[in-house]
Design a protein around this motif. Sequence first.
Motif, short mmCIF file in Angstrom:
data_model
loop_
_atom_site.label_atom_id
_atom_site.label_comp_id
_atom_site.label_asym_id
_atom_site.label_seq_id
_atom_site.Cartn_x
_atom_site.Cartn_y
_atom_site.Cartn_z
N PHE A 39 0.84 -1.21 0.00
CA PHE A 39 0.00 0.00 0.00
C PHE A 39 0.87 1.26 0.00
N CYS A 40 1.95 1.23 0.79
CA CYS A 40 2.84 2.38 0.87
C CYS A 40 3.54 2.62 -0.48
N VAL A 41 3.98 1.54 -1.13
CA VAL A 41 4.60 1.66 -2.45
C VAL A 41 3.61 2.23 -3.46
N HIS A 42 2.38 1.72 -3.44
CA HIS A 42 1.34 2.20 -4.37
C HIS A 42 1.09 3.69 -4.17
N GLY A 43 0.98 4.11 -2.93
CA GLY A 43 0.77 5.53 -2.65
C GLY A 43 1.96 6.38 -3.07
N SER A 44 3.17 5.84 -2.95
CA SER A 44 4.37 6.60 -3.32
C SER A 44 4.40 6.92 -4.81
N VAL A 45 3.87 6.02 -5.63
CA VAL A 45 3.81 6.30 -7.07
C VAL A 45 2.90 7.50 -7.33
N THR A 46 1.74 7.51 -6.68
CA THR A 46 0.80 8.62 -6.85
C THR A 46 1.42 9.93 -6.40
N GLY A 47 2.07 9.93 -5.23
CA GLY A 47 2.70 11.15 -4.74
C GLY A 47 3.82 11.61 -5.64
N SER A 48 4.59 10.68 -6.19
CA SER A 48 5.69 11.03 -7.09
C SER A 48 5.17 11.70 -8.36
N PHE A 49 4.07 11.18 -8.88
CA PHE A 49 3.49 11.75 -10.10
C PHE A 49 2.89 13.13 -9.84
N ALA A 50 2.13 13.26 -8.75
CA ALA A 50 1.37 14.48 -8.51
C ALA A 50 2.26 15.71 -8.42
N THR A 51 3.44 15.58 -7.82
CA THR A 51 4.31 16.73 -7.62
C THR A 51 4.95 17.22 -8.92
N ARG A 52 4.97 16.38 -9.95
CA ARG A 52 5.64 16.75 -11.20
C ARG A 52 4.68 17.05 -12.33
N VAL A 53 3.39 17.19 -12.01
CA VAL A 53 2.40 17.51 -13.05
C VAL A 53 2.74 18.83 -13.76
N PRO A 54 3.15 19.89 -13.04
CA PRO A 54 3.52 21.12 -13.76
C PRO A 54 4.65 20.90 -14.77
N TRP A 55 5.66 20.10 -14.42
CA TRP A 55 6.77 19.82 -15.35
C TRP A 55 6.24 19.06 -16.55
N GLY A 72 9.40 14.14 -4.47
CA GLY A 72 9.13 14.89 -5.69
C GLY A 72 9.35 16.38 -5.52
N THR A 73 8.97 16.91 -4.36
CA THR A 73 9.18 18.33 -4.08
C THR A 73 10.66 18.67 -4.05
N VAL A 74 11.46 17.81 -3.41
CA VAL A 74 12.91 18.00 -3.38
C VAL A 74 13.49 17.95 -4.78
N ALA A 75 13.04 16.98 -5.58
CA ALA A 75 13.54 16.84 -6.95
C ALA A 75 13.19 18.06 -7.79
N ALA A 76 11.98 18.58 -7.62
CA ALA A 76 11.56 19.76 -8.37
C ALA A 76 12.39 20.98 -7.98
N HIS A 77 12.62 21.18 -6.67
CA HIS A 77 13.42 22.32 -6.21
C HIS A 77 14.86 22.20 -6.67
N ALA A 78 15.34 20.97 -6.84
CA ALA A 78 16.71 20.76 -7.29
C ALA A 78 16.84 20.92 -8.81
N GLY A 79 15.73 21.13 -9.49
CA GLY A 79 15.76 21.31 -10.94
C GLY A 79 15.92 20.02 -11.71
N LEU A 80 15.64 18.88 -11.06
CA LEU A 80 15.76 17.58 -11.72
C LEU A 80 14.56 17.36 -12.63
N SER A 81 14.80 16.90 -13.83
CA SER A 81 13.69 16.66 -14.75
C SER A 81 12.82 15.53 -14.23
N ALA A 82 11.52 15.57 -14.56
CA ALA A 82 10.61 14.51 -14.14
C ALA A 82 10.99 13.18 -14.78
N GLN A 83 11.62 13.24 -15.96
CA GLN A 83 12.02 11.99 -16.62
C GLN A 83 13.07 11.25 -15.79
N VAL A 84 14.07 11.97 -15.29
CA VAL A 84 15.10 11.35 -14.46
C VAL A 84 14.51 10.95 -13.11
#
Length: 393
Positions: free
Chosen positions: A24-40, A158-170
Motif C-alpha cells: 500500500f505504501c509503495v502504491h501511494g508513493s507512485v501517486t505522490g511522485s506523479f502528482a508533484t511533477r504535473v507542472p513539469w 518529488g518536491t525535493v527533486a523539483a526544487h533541485a531542478g531535476l527533470s521529471a524523466q530522471v
Amino acid sequence: MVCLLVIDDTLLVKRSRYAVAAVFCVHGSVTGSFATRVPWIQEHAGVSAGQLGLALAFPALGAALMMPLAARVSHRLGTRTALRGLLALWTLALILPSLAPGLLTLCAALLIYGGTAGMADVAMNALGVEVEHRLKKSIMSGLHGLWSVGALLGSAVGTVAAHAGLSAQVHHAVAAVVLTVVGAVVCQFVLNIHPEDDEEPPARFALPPKSALLIGAVGFCAVFAEGASLDWSAVYLRDILDSSAGVAAGATTGFALTMAIARITGDAVVDRFGAVRTVRWSGVIAALGGLLVVLAPNAIAAMAGFGLIGVGIAVVVPLAFAAAGHAEGNSSHAIAGVATITYASGLVAPSIIGGIAQASNLTISFIVVTALAAGLAVFAPVLRTRSHTRVAD
C-alpha cells in the motif's frame, strides 16, 4: 504438530499483513511522485490548462476499464504472483507520462498509468481483505492510512527533486526502479492464495454484483466529500470567508492530515464498535463538519469543519472495500466494482461542486456535501460483512 502448524500459519498471516502494508505504501508513493511533477509534465508536453484537465481524466478511465481484469489475473496466477506483476506494471508506468511530447501521447500514457494503478489497487485490496479475515480484526483502515503515508513520502521526494531542478524523466525513472525493486521484495511475503479446483474463473468484463453497487454507493458519498474538500476547501476559505492564500491552503493540509491520522488509528475503533456503528457515527461526524463549514463565521471554524469531514469519511472507503471482499461471490470482482464507483466519484465530484457553485455559490455546494455525508449514517448497514474461506499455501 497441529499446534506448530497453527503457529506457523499465524506467523505467515502476520508477516503477510506487514508485507501488504508495504505494498500500500509503495502504491501511494507512485501517486505522490506523479502528482508533484504535473507542472513539469504539462510544460514538457506543451498542453494548456484545459488540455491538461482532459488528460487527467484518462487515469480514471483506464482504471475503470482495467480493474475487472485483476480478478482474472489473480485467479490464474495466484495472489502473490499476480500482485507482484501488477504492482511492477504500476510502478514502471510512472515513467510514461514524463516522456509524452504532446496531448495525444500524454492521454495514452495516462490511460496506461491509470489502468495499471487500478489493477494493482484491486489486487492489493483483495489480499488485504483476506488477511483481515484471517486475523479476525480490522486492518483495512490502517492499510489505507499507509497508502496516504506513501503518497506523502512520494510527494516529499518529488518536491525535493523539483526544487533541485531535476527533470521529471530522471526523477520518475529512478523512483520507478526503486519502487519496483521494493515492491518485488515485499510481495515475496504476502499470502499466496489459489482458487478451489472447481472454482470458475471470473469473466474478463462483467457488471459489478448488486452487493457491490450498494456498497459502492456508500463509498461514492465518502469519496465525493473527499474530492470536494481536497479541491475546494482552499477556494471556499478564500472566496466565502475572504481568507489569505496561506490560511486557505492550511484548510486543505489540515483536511488531508486529519484524514490520514484517522485512517491509521481507525482499525481500533472498528474492532471495538464494528463497521456499521463506526460508519454510522462517522457519517454523523462528517455531516456535523459539513454543517460547520456551511455556517462558519470565520476561517478557524471552517477549518475545524473540514477537519471533522476528514475524520468522518476516513474509514468509509477502507470499510467499503472490506465489505465488498466479504460479500458473496468473487471478492476481487466485487472490489473492482466498488473501486470503479469510488474512482468515478473522485473524478466527478470536483466538477459537480464547481458546477453548483457556478449556478449558485460554494455554500450551496457544501450543503450537498453535508447531505451526502449524512447519507453515510443512513446507509451504513450495507457494510455489514459475511465471512468466506479460500485456499492458501
